[in-house]
Write a protein that holds these residues in place. Structure first.
Motif, mmCIF file in Angstrom:
data_model
loop_
_atom_site.group_PDB
_atom_site.id
_atom_site.type_symbol
_atom_site.label_atom_id
_atom_site.label_comp_id
_atom_site.label_asym_id
_atom_site.label_seq_id
_atom_site.Cartn_x
_atom_site.Cartn_y
_atom_site.Cartn_z
ATOM 1 N N LYS A 1 -40.644 10.098 -11.869
ATOM 2 C CA LYS A 1 -40.082 10.387 -10.506
ATOM 3 C C LYS A 1 -40.810 11.780 -10.825
ATOM 4 O O LYS A 1 -40.482 12.622 -12.067
ATOM 5 N N ARG A 2 -41.372 12.144 -9.757
ATOM 6 C CA ARG A 2 -41.869 12.993 -9.549
ATOM 7 C C ARG A 2 -41.612 13.912 -8.386
ATOM 8 O O ARG A 2 -41.642 13.187 -6.913
ATOM 9 N N TYR A 3 -41.618 15.410 -8.699
ATOM 10 C CA TYR A 3 -40.963 16.074 -7.070
ATOM 11 C C TYR A 3 -42.008 17.187 -6.997
ATOM 12 O O TYR A 3 -42.817 16.828 -7.787
ATOM 13 N N ARG A 4 -41.799 18.109 -5.825
ATOM 14 C CA ARG A 4 -43.096 18.805 -5.706
ATOM 15 C C ARG A 4 -43.679 19.349 -7.025
ATOM 16 O O ARG A 4 -44.865 19.847 -7.387
ATOM 17 N N LYS A 5 -43.041 20.127 -7.506
ATOM 18 C CA LYS A 5 -43.729 20.788 -8.562
ATOM 19 C C LYS A 5 -43.598 20.307 -10.103
ATOM 20 O O LYS A 5 -44.745 20.663 -11.345
ATOM 21 N N GLY A 6 -43.661 19.049 -10.190
ATOM 22 C CA GLY A 6 -44.322 18.131 -11.141
ATOM 23 C C GLY A 6 -43.203 16.760 -11.414
ATOM 24 O O GLY A 6 -42.096 16.341 -10.815
ATOM 25 N N TRP A 7 -43.279 15.729 -13.058
ATOM 26 C CA TRP A 7 -42.869 15.415 -12.980
ATOM 27 C C TRP A 7 -41.748 15.471 -13.739
ATOM 28 O O TRP A 7 -41.421 16.096 -14.470
ATOM 29 N N ALA A 8 -40.268 14.479 -13.521
ATOM 30 C CA ALA A 8 -39.248 14.712 -13.776
ATOM 31 C C ALA A 8 -39.424 13.986 -15.212
ATOM 32 O O ALA A 8 -38.555 14.323 -15.874
ATOM 33 N N LEU A 9 -39.673 12.797 -14.281
ATOM 34 C CA LEU A 9 -39.545 12.148 -15.705
ATOM 35 C C LEU A 9 -40.357 10.760 -15.583
ATOM 36 O O LEU A 9 -41.584 10.698 -14.079
#
Length: 126
Positions: free
Chosen positions: A15-23
């Protein structure tokens, strides 16, 4: 073992968000009939993984299967066999108690209205 022999299977899920990967690149297989602990430091992706498992988030990459079914195509019957309690406040602040019970019945095919009402009465919650 067949796909339905596993309570949970992930393959390369992330799971990627704008700031980077959460997982990132999470691959695991958890057999049915067991008790398993998910541990790790803050920020390791534990909550993200659980939110992916119950369909609250969609994976950016990879696949998640619960009881042999892809979570993106899971039915209410499949998801009603999964319990999840987030670490944050699980209630909707604007819901009345009656609305929360109605929501519980709509989301959980095995919701026990009588049990919920008895617990509320025992706690003195109208």
């Amino acid at each position: 073992m067949t796909a339905t022999d596993f309570a949970l299977r992930t393959h390369g899920v992330g799971k990627r968000y704008r700031k980077g990967w959460a997982l990132r690149d999470c691959t695991l297989s958890l057999p049915t009939g067991g008790v398993i602990a998910l541990v790790g430091p803050n920020g390791a992706g534990k909550t993200t993984l659980l939110r992916l498992v119950v369909g609250l988030l969609a994976p950016s990459t990879g696949t998640v299967e619960v009881l042999g079914r892809d979570v993106t195509a899971s039915t209410p019957q499949t998801l009603s066999r999964v319990g999840f309690l987030a670490q944050d406040h699980p209630l909707y602040k604007r819901f009345t108690v009656a609305e929360m019970l109605r929501f519980g019945r709509a989301c959980n095919l095995r919701f026990d209205q009588g049990l919920a009402e008895r617990r509320l009465a025992k706690l003195g919650i109208p």
